[in-house]
Enzyme design. Structure first.
Site, PDB file in Angstrom:
ATOM      1  N   HIS A 279      71.598 -82.001-120.211  1.00 35.47           N
ATOM      2  CA  HIS A 279      69.991 -82.243-119.029  1.00 35.47           C
ATOM      3  C   HIS A 279      70.666 -83.914-118.323  1.00 35.47           C
ATOM      4  CE1 HIS A 279      66.296 -84.845-120.187  1.00 35.47           C
ATOM      5  NE2 HIS A 279      67.081 -85.740-119.683  1.00 35.47           N
ATOM      6  N   GLU A 280      71.732 -84.327-119.109  1.00 34.57           N
ATOM      7  CA  GLU A 280      72.238 -85.694-117.980  1.00 34.57           C
ATOM      8  C   GLU A 280      72.921 -84.966-116.577  1.00 34.57           C
ATOM      9  OE1 GLU A 280      70.960 -88.455-119.187  1.00 34.57           O
ATOM     10  OE2 GLU A 280      70.447 -87.640-120.533  1.00 34.57           O
ATOM     11  N   HIS A 283      70.434 -84.918-114.410  1.00 32.45           N
ATOM     12  CA  HIS A 283      70.214 -86.109-113.005  1.00 32.45           C
ATOM     13  C   HIS A 283      71.512 -86.619-112.831  1.00 32.45           C
ATOM     14  CE1 HIS A 283      66.322 -86.933-115.762  1.00 32.45           C
ATOM     15  NE2 HIS A 283      67.898 -87.207-117.509  1.00 32.45           N
ATOM     16  N   GLU A 309      63.113 -85.593-114.074  1.00 31.21           N
ATOM     17  CA  GLU A 309      63.900 -85.157-115.388  1.00 31.21           C
ATOM     18  C   GLU A 309      63.482 -83.733-115.454  1.00 31.21           C
ATOM     19  OE1 GLU A 309      64.038 -86.735-117.451  1.00 31.21           O
ATOM     20  OE2 GLU A 309      64.109 -85.302-119.617  1.00 31.21           O
TER      21      GLU A 309
HETATM   22 ZN    ZN Z   1      66.421 -87.505-118.442  1.00 25.66          ZN
END
Ligand code: ZN
Length: 517
Positions: A279-280, A283, A309
């Site tokens: 997830h990170e 980003h 996101e």
């Molecule tokens: Zn996030």
């Protein structure tokens, strides 16, 4: 789109060039103050001893104040005014025209907010975050209540600087998801909710999938080594980044060549570190992909919370929890944890990482129920901001809404209204809607990428992500904040933000997993 209307005289051009150079110099200073504050924030969330919190709060407030002074300097306003005529003659898509347009909007936004408010908010945020790191494990809402009341007041005060607005949360939402309002988020969420609730109920009424293969124990070192392998494979450049441990994982940026992520590791849950890293990293890949010419200006970062996101959720879920991804990676994971996984078939593992169930914690929630957690937070914060819900009544309101929406309620506040850092790190409002906008947009972008390159799903099964990431970089990442989110979405996908691709994605994937009709 406007075309060149006039041919400026040579002296006008060189004057404009001087002004642009001066503008970039000033914007770089503002940007660097922000990056310096981010270093302090990263350190506070990773290695700083707890006793350092009061001084850190003061230091972050000081940097915020300096950045705000520069961002509202009347000379900056005059410089931007002086460049208007010059950029009107340029193509609207040029870096310079976008830079002046966005810098002017940020200048106008910043000048509405008094410097004293900026430092009060930063200091409150640091103190509140510090208190939360102890209050959450201690299940101590009473300690956090005054911080949350103060955060609510600060949010209202901020909204007052943008009066009149249709709803108190509008300026807060606009800050993170430019162009969205309380009303437009509500409309989007209501439409999604109508499709989502029947899918969630049909699955949650079945016997849950067996995810015991994820319970371990799994040693920390191999977990982090495997997560690193996965995030480097999908495109996170660790030569321009690093990974450290924290309470609540996040991604932060100190320059175009230093974009860091954090994670946390649970020995009894293999999915926690792995998917939070993906997830990170999503980003971070976005931030690392912004064109270097834009970094150090207001264009040099991802354009909105929702678009950001969309990237974290796409890499975490649409890629990271796909069957194809694990057809390639599962043998390596089995070699990393032979005692735990050698006898576990791929299909069992795939079902485990896509288990859908009613659950208490947003960050642990599956793809299907996740948005119900987000919508609930959005509604509760709007109720607090608009005075329909007193902060003291939040724990009870939380339990009631969880029961109504997800069919279960937390026994304590630790797993209830204290679970997310957002409300305890500055103010409330504007911080949650981006998660669901991101889920919706992830599917829309993925569909558009696959329409352009039908080989993408096959490539994912072979461990190759360059076609997908190349398309994303070309359509989304490299543009930074040049275009407003709605314009970027239309340019990238040919259509405005729409829930249909996301609902079709959920129906397709989970319909097959749970034999839905
Ligand atoms: Zn996030």
């Amino acid at each position: 789109m406007s075309q060149s209307r006039t041919i400026p005289a040579a002296s006008t051009v060189s004057c404009a060039e001087t002004r642009l150079t001066e503008l970039r110099k000033r914007l770089l200073e503002i940007s660097d103050l922000g990056y310096a504050a981010a270093v302090l924030g990263w350190d506070q969330a990773t290695y700083m001893p707890a006793a350092g919190a009061p001084a850190r709060g003061r230091q972050k407030a000081m940097l915020s104040r300096l950045a705000h002074e520069r961002a509202t300097d009347p000379d900056l306003g005059r410089l931007l005014d002086g460049l208007q005529t010059h950029v009107e003659a340029l193509h609207t898509d040029s870096d310079e025209a976008c830079l002046v347009r966005v810098a002017l909007r940020e200048f106008e936004r910043a000048t509405r907010v008094p410097a004293d408010f900026v430092s009060r908010r930063a200091e409150h945020g640091a103190r509140s975050y510090d208190a939360w790191t102890r209050a959450r494990p201690a299940d101590d809402f009473a300690t956090m209540r005054p911080y949350l009341e103060k955060g609510t007041e600060l949010a209202r005060e901020y909204a007052g600087f943008f009066a009149p607005c249709a709803a108190i949360a509008d300026p807060l939402i606009d800050r993170s998801d430019d162009g969205m309002t309380t009303a437009s988020v509500r409309a989007l969420f209501d439409a999604l909710r109508a499709d989502l609730v029947p899918i969630a109920n049909a699955i949650c009424d079945q016997a849950p999938a067996d995810d015991s293969c994820l319970r371990g124990p799994f040693d920390e070192g191999p977990q982090l080594a495997f997560a690193t392998l996965a995030i480097e494979a999908i495109g996170y450049d660790m030569r321009r980044g690093r990974m450290d441990k924290t309470h609540h994982p996040f991604c932060t940026k100190f320059s175009g060549d230093d974009v860091r992520i954090t994670t946390r590791v649970r020995l009894d849950d293999l999915s926690d570190a792995l998917f939070s890293c993906m997830h990170e990293a999503g980003h971070a890949i976005y931030e690392q992909g912004v064109a270097s010419a834009l970094v150090g200006t207001p264009l040099g970062h991802g354009v909105s919370a929702g678009v950001h996101e969309s990237q974290s959720r796409m890499w975490e879920n649409m890629v990271g929890r796909s069957r194809g991804f694990w057809e390639h990676f599962y043998p390596a994971l089995q070699r990393t944890f032979p005692a735990q996984l050698q006898a576990v078939p791929l299909e069992t593992f795939y079902r485990a990482i896509n288990k859908v169930q009613r659950s208490l914690i947003r960050t642990d929630a599956d793809e299907v129920t996740y948005n119900l957690h987000v919508m609930m937070r959005f509604d509760l914060e709007i109720d607090m901001l608009e005075g329909r819900l007193a902060v003291k009544d939040l724990p009870e309101a939380w339990r009631a809404r969880m029961q109504a929406d997800l069919g279960l309620a937390p026994a304590d506040d630790r797993d209830g209204c204290l679970q997310d850092v957002h409300w305890y790190s500055g103010w409330i409002g504007g911080a949650f809607q981006g998660y669901t906008i991101g889920n919706i947009l992830a599917a829309q972008l993925y569909d558009a990428a696959v329409a352009a390159h039908p080989s993408i799903p096959t490539e994912i099964g072979e461990g190759a992500y360059d076609t997908l990431s190349g398309w994303l970089c070309d359509r989304v990442y490299r543009h930074g904040a040049k275009f407003r989110p709605d314009e970027l979405i239309e340019r990238a996908t040919g259509a405005p933000l729409a829930i249909a691709p996301y609902v079709a994605y959920l129906r397709g994937k989970y319909g097959a997993l749970y034999q839905l009709s």
